[in-house]
Design a protein around this motif. Structure first.
Motif, PDB file in Angstrom:
ATOM      1  N   SER A 220       0.832  -1.197   0.000  1.00  0.00           N
ATOM      2  CA  SER A 220       0.000   0.000   0.000  1.00  0.00           C
ATOM      3  C   SER A 220       0.867   1.247   0.000  1.00  0.00           C
ATOM      4  N   VAL A 221       0.461   2.218  -0.807  1.00  0.00           N
ATOM      5  CA  VAL A 221       1.134   3.511  -0.860  1.00  0.00           C
ATOM      6  C   VAL A 221       0.087   4.605  -0.721  1.00  0.00           C
ATOM      7  N   SER A 222       0.396   5.571   0.141  1.00  0.00           N
ATOM      8  CA  SER A 222      -0.481   6.737   0.303  1.00  0.00           C
ATOM      9  C   SER A 222       0.310   7.999   0.029  1.00  0.00           C
ATOM     10  N   TRP A 223      -0.358   9.000  -0.479  1.00  0.00           N
ATOM     11  CA  TRP A 223       0.242  10.300  -0.753  1.00  0.00           C
ATOM     12  C   TRP A 223      -0.417  11.366   0.114  1.00  0.00           C
ATOM     13  N   TYR A 224       0.417  12.278   0.628  1.00  0.00           N
ATOM     14  CA  TYR A 224      -0.058  13.386   1.449  1.00  0.00           C
ATOM     15  C   TYR A 224       0.581  14.686   0.965  1.00  0.00           C
ATOM     16  N   GLN A 225      -0.166  15.775   1.112  1.00  0.00           N
ATOM     17  CA  GLN A 225       0.358  17.107   0.843  1.00  0.00           C
ATOM     18  C   GLN A 225       0.515  17.838   2.173  1.00  0.00           C
ATOM     19  N   GLN A 226       1.705  18.387   2.407  1.00  0.00           N
ATOM     20  CA  GLN A 226       1.939  19.133   3.641  1.00  0.00           C
ATOM     21  C   GLN A 226       2.335  20.563   3.293  1.00  0.00           C
ATOM     22  N   VAL A 227       1.399  21.466   3.439  1.00  0.00           N
ATOM     23  CA  VAL A 227       1.664  22.881   3.226  1.00  0.00           C
ATOM     24  C   VAL A 227       2.397  23.420   4.448  1.00  0.00           C
ATOM     25  N   LEU A 228       3.269  24.368   4.246  1.00  0.00           N
ATOM     26  CA  LEU A 228       4.080  24.930   5.324  1.00  0.00           C
ATOM     27  C   LEU A 228       3.212  25.355   6.504  1.00  0.00           C
ATOM     28  N   GLY A 229       3.574  24.844   7.683  1.00  0.00           N
ATOM     29  CA  GLY A 229       2.845  25.218   8.892  1.00  0.00           C
ATOM     30  C   GLY A 229       1.586  24.417   9.159  1.00  0.00           C
ATOM     31  N   GLN A 230       1.307  23.408   8.326  1.00  0.00           N
ATOM     32  CA  GLN A 230       0.108  22.587   8.490  1.00  0.00           C
ATOM     33  C   GLN A 230       0.488  21.125   8.627  1.00  0.00           C
ATOM     34  N   GLY A 231      -0.475  20.323   9.049  1.00  0.00           N
ATOM     35  CA  GLY A 231      -0.269  18.889   9.066  1.00  0.00           C
ATOM     36  C   GLY A 231      -0.483  18.302   7.684  1.00  0.00           C
ATOM     37  N   PRO A 232       0.010  17.101   7.462  1.00  0.00           N
ATOM     38  CA  PRO A 232      -0.201  16.439   6.163  1.00  0.00           C
ATOM     39  C   PRO A 232      -1.680  16.234   5.871  1.00  0.00           C
ATOM     40  N   GLN A 233      -2.034  16.373   4.595  1.00  0.00           N
ATOM     41  CA  GLN A 233      -3.417  16.169   4.165  1.00  0.00           C
ATOM     42  C   GLN A 233      -3.449  15.052   3.147  1.00  0.00           C
ATOM     43  N   PHE A 234      -4.334  14.092   3.349  1.00  0.00           N
ATOM     44  CA  PHE A 234      -4.425  12.894   2.519  1.00  0.00           C
ATOM     45  C   PHE A 234      -4.852  13.230   1.100  1.00  0.00           C
ATOM     46  N   ILE A 235      -4.109  12.645   0.124  1.00  0.00           N
ATOM     47  CA  ILE A 235      -4.465  12.829  -1.282  1.00  0.00           C
ATOM     48  C   ILE A 235      -5.011  11.530  -1.878  1.00  0.00           C
ATOM     49  N   PHE A 236      -4.228  10.465  -1.822  1.00  0.00           N
ATOM     50  CA  PHE A 236      -4.600   9.175  -2.409  1.00  0.00           C
ATOM     51  C   PHE A 236      -4.053   8.032  -1.553  1.00  0.00           C
ATOM     52  N   GLN A 237      -4.750   6.890  -1.658  1.00  0.00           N
ATOM     53  CA  GLN A 237      -4.186   5.631  -1.227  1.00  0.00           C
ATOM     54  C   GLN A 237      -4.365   4.595  -2.327  1.00  0.00           C
ATOM     55  N   TYR A 238      -3.310   3.837  -2.578  1.00  0.00           N
ATOM     56  CA  TYR A 238      -3.367   2.706  -3.488  1.00  0.00           C
ATOM     57  C   TYR A 238      -2.976   1.442  -2.736  1.00  0.00           C
ATOM     58  N   TYR A 239      -3.700   0.369  -3.021  1.00  0.00           N
ATOM     59  CA  TYR A 239      -3.419  -0.933  -2.427  1.00  0.00           C
ATOM     60  C   TYR A 239      -3.566  -1.978  -3.513  1.00  0.00           C
TER      61      TYR A 239
ATOM     62  N   ASP B  17      -0.094  24.916  -5.009  1.00  0.00           N
ATOM     63  CA  ASP B  17       0.363  23.522  -4.977  1.00  0.00           C
ATOM     64  C   ASP B  17       1.747  23.406  -4.352  1.00  0.00           C
ATOM     65  N   SER B  18       2.376  24.524  -4.069  1.00  0.00           N
ATOM     66  CA  SER B  18       3.689  24.506  -3.412  1.00  0.00           C
ATOM     67  C   SER B  18       3.551  23.871  -2.040  1.00  0.00           C
ATOM     68  N   ALA B  19       4.309  22.821  -1.820  1.00  0.00           N
ATOM     69  CA  ALA B  19       4.167  22.049  -0.574  1.00  0.00           C
ATOM     70  C   ALA B  19       5.215  20.954  -0.536  1.00  0.00           C
ATOM     71  N   LEU B  20       5.262  20.272   0.609  1.00  0.00           N
ATOM     72  CA  LEU B  20       6.034  19.042   0.740  1.00  0.00           C
ATOM     73  C   LEU B  20       5.082  17.884   0.461  1.00  0.00           C
ATOM     74  N   TYR B  21       5.431  17.040  -0.480  1.00  0.00           N
ATOM     75  CA  TYR B  21       4.584  15.900  -0.821  1.00  0.00           C
ATOM     76  C   TYR B  21       5.212  14.648  -0.215  1.00  0.00           C
ATOM     77  N   LEU B  22       4.451  14.012   0.645  1.00  0.00           N
ATOM     78  CA  LEU B  22       4.919  12.853   1.381  1.00  0.00           C
ATOM     79  C   LEU B  22       4.278  11.587   0.851  1.00  0.00           C
ATOM     80  N   CYS B  23       5.088  10.574   0.766  1.00  0.00           N
ATOM     81  CA  CYS B  23       4.616   9.245   0.401  1.00  0.00           C
ATOM     82  C   CYS B  23       4.775   8.353   1.632  1.00  0.00           C
ATOM     83  N   ALA B  24       3.808   7.500   1.867  1.00  0.00           N
ATOM     84  CA  ALA B  24       3.877   6.560   2.985  1.00  0.00           C
ATOM     85  C   ALA B  24       3.514   5.174   2.490  1.00  0.00           C
ATOM     86  N   SER B  25       4.217   4.162   2.973  1.00  0.00           N
ATOM     87  CA  SER B  25       3.868   2.801   2.591  1.00  0.00           C
ATOM     88  C   SER B  25       3.502   1.987   3.829  1.00  0.00           C
TER      89      SER B  25
END
Lengths: 114, 114
Positions: free
Chosen positions: B31-50, B85-93
């Motif tokens: 499983s892989v999930s994607w999150y967007q983290q804008v400066l000063g905020q917590g990560p926000q869920f974009i997608f999950q694939y399994y 769209d400027s942000a840190l994009y995080l991937c989680a598995s």
């Protein structure tokens, strides 16, 4: 839907002092709860999680948290902090039924002062 | 074992351009999930694939798309980039696709849109 409120955006604390980072959640269903830490320019690392069972959860690096269902809280504590604990801490929630994504709070910046 | 890896580390684009971000999960994780983290905020869920299928999608416009490959790596695509769209994009598995499966985060891709 679930939501998380981290009550403090910044927490300064002296080295070797205790600390508590507060987290409240909102949900109409049962939840799983998590605390993550993010060091500068790094991804998130899981500190601890509550899935079920004992409401006192122990995690890595000497952190612990207590799930309080009546107060819908999951506060993070450490009895004695170190300089190396300086980081951003995120509380997160997901519904325990089905497959729901993590919902994060806005984070608490812990600054440990020497 | 190698952790979650993401490429590139940093990226600068201009408005209207397209971007592709890549993620390689921990070996054995499906499983892989994607999150967007804008400066000063917590990560926000974009997608999950399994298992190469979309399991969940957050509240993001259709300009955002993703896919998972047979080797479980994943790409996040963003079309018609906006300044926001400027942000840190995080991937989680994670090993499984359920809410209680621990997610392991990569270091992120820092996207700057000018």
């Amino acid at each position: 839907a679930q939501s998380v409120t981290q009550l403090d955006s910044q927490v300064p604390v002296f080295e070797e002092a205790p600390v508590e980072l507060r987290c409240n959640y909102s949900s109409s269903v049962s939840v799983y709860l998590f605390w993550y830490v993010q060091y500068p320019n790094q991804g998130l690392q899981l500190l601890l999680k509550y899935l079920s069972g004992s409401t006192l959860v122990k995690g890595i690096n000497g952190f612990e948290a207590e799930f309080n269902k009546s107060q819908t809280s999951f506060h993070l504590r450490k009895p004695s902090v170190h300089i190396s604990d300086t980081a951003e801490y995120f509380c997160a929630v997901s519904a325990s039924s089905g497959n729901t994504p993590l919902v994060f709070g806005k984070g608490t910046r812990l600054s440990v002062i020497a | 074992d190698a952790g979650v890896t993401q490429s590139p580390t940093h990226l600068i684009k201009t408005r209207g351009q397209h971007v592709t971000l890549r993620c390689s999960p921990i070996s054995g994780h499906k499983s892989v999930s994607w999150y967007q983290q804008v400066l000063g905020q917590g990560p926000q869920f974009i997608f999950q694939y399994y298992e190469k299928e979309e399991r969940g999608r957050g509240n993001f416009p259709d300009r955002f798309s993703a896919r998972q490959f047979p080797n479980y790596s994943s790409e996040l695509n963003v079309n018609a980039l906006l300044l926001g769209d400027s942000a840190l994009y995080l991937c989680a598995s994670s090993w499984g696709g359920s809410s209680y499966n621990e997610q392991f985060f990569g270091p992120g891709t820092r996207l700057t849109v000018l």
